[in-house]
Design a protein around this motif. Structure first.
Motif, PDB file in Angstrom:
ATOM      1  N   GLY A 138       1.234  -1.108  -0.175  1.00 30.24           N
ATOM      2  CA  GLY A 138       0.546   0.033   0.652  1.00 30.24           C
ATOM      3  C   GLY A 138       0.480   1.212  -0.301  1.00 30.24           C
ATOM      4  N   PHE A 139       1.939   1.086   0.947  1.00 27.30           N
ATOM      5  CA  PHE A 139       2.771   2.354   0.644  1.00 27.30           C
ATOM      6  C   PHE A 139       3.757   2.850  -0.329  1.00 27.30           C
ATOM      7  N   TRP A 140       3.523   1.464  -0.969  1.00 30.00           N
ATOM      8  CA  TRP A 140       4.394   1.785  -2.770  1.00 30.00           C
ATOM      9  C   TRP A 140       2.741   2.515  -3.368  1.00 30.00           C
ATOM     10  N   ARG A 141       2.031   2.301  -3.446  1.00 30.70           N
ATOM     11  CA  ARG A 141       1.142   3.233  -3.798  1.00 30.70           C
ATOM     12  C   ARG A 141       0.571   4.504  -4.224  1.00 30.70           C
ATOM     13  N   PHE A 142       0.853   4.669  -2.197  1.00 36.10           N
ATOM     14  CA  PHE A 142       0.479   5.930  -2.105  1.00 36.10           C
ATOM     15  C   PHE A 142       1.894   7.009  -3.037  1.00 36.10           C
ATOM     16  N   LEU A 143       2.956   6.072  -2.559  1.00 30.69           N
ATOM     17  CA  LEU A 143       4.042   7.137  -3.321  1.00 30.69           C
ATOM     18  C   LEU A 143       3.744   7.521  -4.314  1.00 30.69           C
ATOM     19  N   ASN A 152     -10.324  10.753   6.904  1.00 30.12           N
ATOM     20  CA  ASN A 152      -9.526   9.896   7.578  1.00 30.12           C
ATOM     21  C   ASN A 152     -10.478   8.753   7.590  1.00 30.12           C
ATOM     22  N   ASP A 153      -8.827   7.919   7.267  1.00 31.96           N
ATOM     23  CA  ASP A 153      -9.456   6.397   6.405  1.00 31.96           C
ATOM     24  C   ASP A 153      -9.824   5.147   7.559  1.00 31.96           C
ATOM     25  N   VAL A 154      -8.869   5.447   8.967  1.00 33.87           N
ATOM     26  CA  VAL A 154      -8.987   4.999   9.836  1.00 33.87           C
ATOM     27  C   VAL A 154     -10.758   5.066  10.400  1.00 33.87           C
ATOM     28  N   VAL A 155     -11.474   6.382  10.547  1.00 29.20           N
ATOM     29  CA  VAL A 155     -12.717   6.239  10.141  1.00 29.20           C
ATOM     30  C   VAL A 155     -13.923   5.720   9.959  1.00 29.20           C
ATOM     31  N   ILE A 156     -13.319   6.017   7.961  1.00 33.44           N
ATOM     32  CA  ILE A 156     -13.585   5.707   7.027  1.00 33.44           C
ATOM     33  C   ILE A 156     -14.291   3.917   7.092  1.00 33.44           C
ATOM     34  N   SER A 157     -13.160   3.998   6.860  1.00 37.89           N
ATOM     35  CA  SER A 157     -12.650   1.970   6.851  1.00 37.89           C
ATOM     36  C   SER A 157     -12.628   1.222   7.640  1.00 37.89           C
ATOM     37  N   ALA A 158     -11.967   1.393   8.873  1.00 39.83           N
ATOM     38  CA  ALA A 158     -11.421   0.810  10.266  1.00 39.83           C
ATOM     39  C   ALA A 158     -13.191   0.573  11.307  1.00 39.83           C
ATOM     40  N   VAL A 159     -12.983   2.067  10.929  1.00 45.90           N
ATOM     41  CA  VAL A 159     -14.239   2.068  13.089  1.00 45.90           C
ATOM     42  C   VAL A 159     -15.210   1.814  11.489  1.00 45.90           C
ATOM     43  N   ASP A 187     -15.972   3.452  -1.882  1.00 48.96           N
ATOM     44  CA  ASP A 187     -15.599   5.388  -2.875  1.00 48.96           C
ATOM     45  C   ASP A 187     -15.479   5.797  -1.561  1.00 48.96           C
ATOM     46  N   GLU A 188     -16.285   5.632  -0.215  1.00 46.03           N
ATOM     47  CA  GLU A 188     -16.249   6.347   0.785  1.00 46.03           C
ATOM     48  C   GLU A 188     -15.354   7.506   0.340  1.00 46.03           C
ATOM     49  N   VAL A 192      -5.181  -0.360  -0.471  1.00 51.83           N
ATOM     50  CA  VAL A 192      -4.717  -1.479  -0.787  1.00 51.83           C
ATOM     51  C   VAL A 192      -5.952  -1.300  -1.937  1.00 51.83           C
ATOM     52  N   PRO A 193      -6.392  -2.476  -3.183  1.00 50.09           N
ATOM     53  CA  PRO A 193      -6.146  -1.948  -4.764  1.00 50.09           C
ATOM     54  C   PRO A 193      -7.871  -2.037  -4.863  1.00 50.09           C
ATOM     55  N   HIS A 194      -8.766  -2.205  -3.691  1.00 48.74           N
ATOM     56  CA  HIS A 194      -9.727  -1.519  -4.349  1.00 48.74           C
ATOM     57  C   HIS A 194     -10.315   0.060  -3.265  1.00 48.74           C
TER      58      HIS A 194
END
Length: 302
Positions: free
Chosen positions: A80-85, A211-218, A224-225, A259-261
């Motif tokens: 994932g990090f390398w996708r961000f880069l 913040n993806d912690v809230v959006i995706s993990a919590v 697509d959110e 992640v890819p999705h």
């Protein structure tokens, strides 16, 4: 600004202000919104309780080592990090890199790539543990600053506590150690001064909403959110920014949005923002310098 005396409350550090009471600010070139991206990199240990989990323990009994949840995070650093880069680099966006001090050693190649890309490093604790659980905050803050200084050649100017946690003394210890801005105080669309016992400290607008912690993990929202919410968030700030500029933060973690999705929706969000004129893509330090340059008469110190 009055001294932050012993016995004062957390709320006393940043007195309430209505938007109409704020000093007028202007962004370069008449920009409406300053957008900054925070990439969070942490070290998780499989033999310790996980900061977050994607899978509940079998039969409800926590088991260590926690290979599946550690692997969930580790995937972020391996892929994932390398996708961000790539996503940020192809758009000439320099991120602010909130990094555990220990991660500079555990993920040296990734951290080196972030530095080579010109990202700004800020402290994110030494390990991913709430500040309330750190026995000696002062030494941990100093150690984190020193590791980043040794790695990059300069001390970090900013700080994001793990989980945005602070005790009553954290802000004073950060200012004492030379930290100039923090992300923990998620309470405004513009920078504001924080009262401390010594030194100057500024709150730069951070986010728990984009913040993806809230959006995706919590909240466990659809992939697509981050695009839908981020676009709506930007649109409102851009509208308001015609009268007075705003700051927008996008906070992402490699194991979540990397992640890819999900990564494609992050790309679409950046492309949407970049399709607008009168937007600057800055780091936290650039926002701080802009704010202090326009607010020379604002006192941060008692």
């Amino acid at each position: 600004m009055p001294n932050f005396e012993k016995g004062a409350t957390v709320k006393d550090r940043i007195p309430y202000q209505a938007p109409s009471d704020r000093q007028p600010l202007t962004l370069p070139g008449g920009a409406r919104v300053a957008v900054w991206t925070i990439v969070n990199v942490e070290q998780w240990r499989p033999t310790a309780p996980m900061p977050r989990a994607v899978l509940p323990p079998p039969m409800g009994q926590p088991l260590l080592p926690d290979i599946p949840n550690w692997g969930w995070h580790e995937y972020g650093m391996r892929a994932g990090f390398w996708r961000f880069l790539n996503v940020l680099g192809t758009r000439d966006i320099r991120a602010t890199f909130a990094v555990n001090g220990s991660a500079c050693r555990a993920y040296e190649k990734a951290c080196r790539a972030a530095h080579d890309a010109g990202w700004e490093f800020i402290g994110h604790g030494f390990v991913q543990k709430p500040m309330h659980m750190i026995e000696d905050q002062r030494s941990t803050i100093i150690e984190t600053i020193q590791v980043i200084k040794d790695f990059t050649g300069s001390a970090p100017r900013g700080w994001e506590s793990p989980g945005l946690t602070e005790t009553d003394e954290t802000a004073d210890l950060l200012a004492e150690a030379g930290i100039e801005y923090v992300c923990d105080w998620v309470l405004d669309d513009l920078p504001v001064p924080i009262r401390t016992k010594t030194g100057r400290l500024t709150s730069i607008p951070y986010t728990v909403e984009i913040n993806d912690v809230v959006i995706s993990a919590v909240q466990q929202q659809p992939s697509d959110e981050i695009l839908r919410r981020g676009r709506d968030h930007f649109d409102r700030l851009y509208l308001e920014g015609a009268d007075s500029p705003r700051v927008m933060a996008i906070s992402i973690h490699p194991y979540l949005t990397g992640v890819p999705h999900r990564i494609g929706y992050l790309e679409k969000l950046y492309d949407y923002i970049l399709s607008h004129e009168h937007v600057v893509m800055w780091t936290g330090a650039e926002i701080l310098d802009w704010y202090l340059g326009q607010s020379a008469n604002v006192s941060h110190k008692g």
